[in-house]
Design an enzyme around this catalytic site. Structure first.
Site, mmCIF file in Angstrom:
data_model
loop_
_atom_site.group_PDB
_atom_site.id
_atom_site.type_symbol
_atom_site.label_atom_id
_atom_site.label_comp_id
_atom_site.label_asym_id
_atom_site.label_seq_id
_atom_site.Cartn_x
_atom_site.Cartn_y
_atom_site.Cartn_z
ATOM 1 N N LYS A 99 1.539 51.728 44.674
ATOM 2 C CA LYS A 99 1.397 50.365 45.216
ATOM 3 C C LYS A 99 2.764 49.706 45.375
ATOM 4 O O LYS A 99 3.047 49.085 46.392
ATOM 5 C CB LYS A 99 0.536 49.482 44.286
ATOM 6 C CG LYS A 99 -0.876 49.968 44.096
ATOM 7 C CD LYS A 99 -1.707 48.974 43.292
ATOM 8 C CE LYS A 99 -1.244 48.791 41.862
ATOM 9 N NZ LYS A 99 -1.446 49.962 40.994
ATOM 10 N N ARG A 125 -7.340 42.195 39.328
ATOM 11 C CA ARG A 125 -7.681 43.396 38.567
ATOM 12 C C ARG A 125 -9.046 43.292 37.905
ATOM 13 O O ARG A 125 -9.464 44.236 37.245
ATOM 14 C CB ARG A 125 -6.646 43.577 37.472
ATOM 15 C CG ARG A 125 -5.728 44.793 37.698
ATOM 16 C CD ARG A 125 -4.766 44.773 36.585
ATOM 17 N NE ARG A 125 -4.033 45.918 36.253
ATOM 18 C CZ ARG A 125 -2.780 46.156 36.616
ATOM 19 N NH1 ARG A 125 -2.179 45.392 37.499
ATOM 20 N NH2 ARG A 125 -2.144 47.175 36.112
ATOM 21 N N ARG A 178 8.221 59.703 36.418
ATOM 22 C CA ARG A 178 8.867 58.387 36.480
ATOM 23 C C ARG A 178 9.529 58.083 35.132
ATOM 24 O O ARG A 178 10.647 57.589 35.071
ATOM 25 C CB ARG A 178 7.820 57.317 36.820
ATOM 26 C CG ARG A 178 8.365 55.921 36.937
ATOM 27 C CD ARG A 178 7.459 55.028 37.761
ATOM 28 N NE ARG A 178 6.331 54.525 37.003
ATOM 29 C CZ ARG A 178 5.341 53.795 37.519
ATOM 30 N NH1 ARG A 178 5.339 53.501 38.800
ATOM 31 N NH2 ARG A 178 4.355 53.360 36.783
ATOM 32 N N ARG A 228 9.579 51.775 31.156
ATOM 33 C CA ARG A 228 8.470 50.893 30.829
ATOM 34 C C ARG A 228 7.785 51.369 29.555
ATOM 35 O O ARG A 228 7.526 52.551 29.391
ATOM 36 C CB ARG A 228 7.451 50.900 31.981
ATOM 37 C CG ARG A 228 7.924 50.143 33.188
ATOM 38 C CD ARG A 228 6.954 50.248 34.326
ATOM 39 N NE ARG A 228 5.578 49.978 33.941
ATOM 40 C CZ ARG A 228 4.592 49.783 34.811
ATOM 41 N NH1 ARG A 228 4.854 49.802 36.105
ATOM 42 N NH2 ARG A 228 3.363 49.556 34.414
ATOM 43 N N ARG A 288 -4.876 52.922 30.505
ATOM 44 C CA ARG A 288 -4.774 52.074 31.707
ATOM 45 C C ARG A 288 -5.750 52.547 32.781
ATOM 46 O O ARG A 288 -6.327 51.735 33.505
ATOM 47 C CB ARG A 288 -3.323 52.063 32.229
ATOM 48 C CG ARG A 288 -2.390 51.294 31.289
ATOM 49 C CD ARG A 288 -0.936 51.620 31.538
ATOM 50 N NE ARG A 288 -0.454 51.145 32.818
ATOM 51 C CZ ARG A 288 0.590 51.667 33.461
ATOM 52 N NH1 ARG A 288 1.240 52.697 32.952
ATOM 53 N NH2 ARG A 288 0.969 51.168 34.604
HETATM 54 P P1 AMP Z 1 1.302 47.118 36.325
HETATM 55 O O1 AMP Z 1 2.773 47.142 36.434
HETATM 56 O O2 AMP Z 1 0.631 46.464 37.499
HETATM 57 O O3 AMP Z 1 0.711 48.469 36.023
HETATM 58 O O4 AMP Z 1 0.943 46.176 35.075
HETATM 59 C C1 AMP Z 1 1.408 46.478 33.775
HETATM 60 C C2 AMP Z 1 0.527 45.777 32.750
HETATM 61 O O5 AMP Z 1 0.600 44.345 32.925
HETATM 62 C C3 AMP Z 1 -0.968 46.088 32.819
HETATM 63 O O6 AMP Z 1 -1.318 47.287 32.136
HETATM 64 C C4 AMP Z 1 -1.567 44.854 32.170
HETATM 65 O O7 AMP Z 1 -1.420 44.878 30.768
HETATM 66 C C5 AMP Z 1 -0.666 43.737 32.703
HETATM 67 N N1 AMP Z 1 -1.152 43.217 33.996
HETATM 68 C C6 AMP Z 1 -0.562 43.337 35.210
HETATM 69 N N2 AMP Z 1 -1.278 42.736 36.166
HETATM 70 C C7 AMP Z 1 -2.371 42.227 35.548
HETATM 71 C C8 AMP Z 1 -3.513 41.509 35.994
HETATM 72 N N3 AMP Z 1 -3.698 41.198 37.288
HETATM 73 N N4 AMP Z 1 -4.436 41.142 35.067
HETATM 74 C C9 AMP Z 1 -4.289 41.431 33.768
HETATM 75 N N5 AMP Z 1 -3.244 42.128 33.273
HETATM 76 C C10 AMP Z 1 -2.286 42.523 34.144
#
Ligand code: AMP
Length: 190
Positions: free
Chosen positions: A13, A88, A127, A137, A148
């Site tokens: 994404k 989400r 990554r 990360r 996740r």
């Molecule tokens: P990402 O980089 O999008 O994979 O997000 C990393 C982490 O941030 C996720 O595993 C969640 O803990 C939190 N997070 C990111 N976006 C959201 C969202 N829209 N709603 C809730 N938690 C989020």
């Protein structure tokens, strides 16, 4: 142009969002990046979010909806935005609809990047191995990825039928090359 990009963690994404930013002069709004910035800055939000993120769980809907709503009001979003990692949950999708309506905005397209999840594990591991430890990360490892992905299936996958019913969900095969995925997305947006 306002776009939502869906897909499980590691689907690409962020990569596709960066391409769309260039092509359409719009901004990428990644809730994951915003939360990581808050964690790094040690803000109250960051303190609340860190343990939830490290565990691969989702941060509370209200908090996330508030962050996105404030961000969309900023001047650089006036040409449009790509939502990456948001909504989400169905509650976030409903919150987004209500918020956009209030602001007199709408979504032009929602795109799902479909991937083979076995291959995601190798991508995430790659990554992690290519990123220096200090920049890595905290949630980029196979164990957290499993969580996740489970959270994605339980809480985020139900958002897809929500958009399917509205008739503006496009699916793209994310196992193709970056260029092929980008070109299909470009076709959807024509
Ligand atoms: P990402 O980089 O999008 O994979 O997000 C990393 C982490 O941030 C996720 O595993 C969640 O803990 C939190 N997070 C990111 N976006 C959201 C969202 N829209 N709603 C809730 N938690 C989020």
């Amino acid at each position: 142009m306002n776009i939502v990009l869906f897909g499980p963690p590691g689907a690409g994404k962020g990569t596709q969002a960066a391409i769309l930013v260039e092509q359409h002069n719009i901004v990428q709004l990644s809730t994951g990046d915003m939360l990581r910035a808050a964690v790094a800055a040690g803000t109250e939000l960051g303190k609340q979010a860190k343990s939830v993120m490290d565990a691969g769980q989702l941060v509370a809907d209200d908090l996330i909806i508030g962050i996105i709503s404030d961000r969309i009001d900023e001047a650089d979003c006036k040409n449009g935005f790509i939502l990456d990692g948001f909504p989400r949950t169905v509650a976030q999708a409903e919150g987004l609809d209500a918020m956009l309506e209030e602001k007199g905005l709408k979504l032009d397209s929602t795109i799902e990047i479909v991937v083979d999840e076995q291959i995601l594990f190798s991508r995430i591991e790659q990554r992690a191995s290519e990123t220096p430890e200090a920049e890595r990360r905290a949630d980029d490892n196979a164990e957290t990825l499993k969580k996740r992905l489970a959270v994605y299936h339980e809480q985020t996958a139900p958002v897809l039928p929500y958009y399917e019913k509205k008739g503006n969900l496009h699916k793209v095969d994310g196992m193709q090359s970056i260029e092929e995925v980008a070109s299909q997305i470009a076709n959807f947006l024509k």
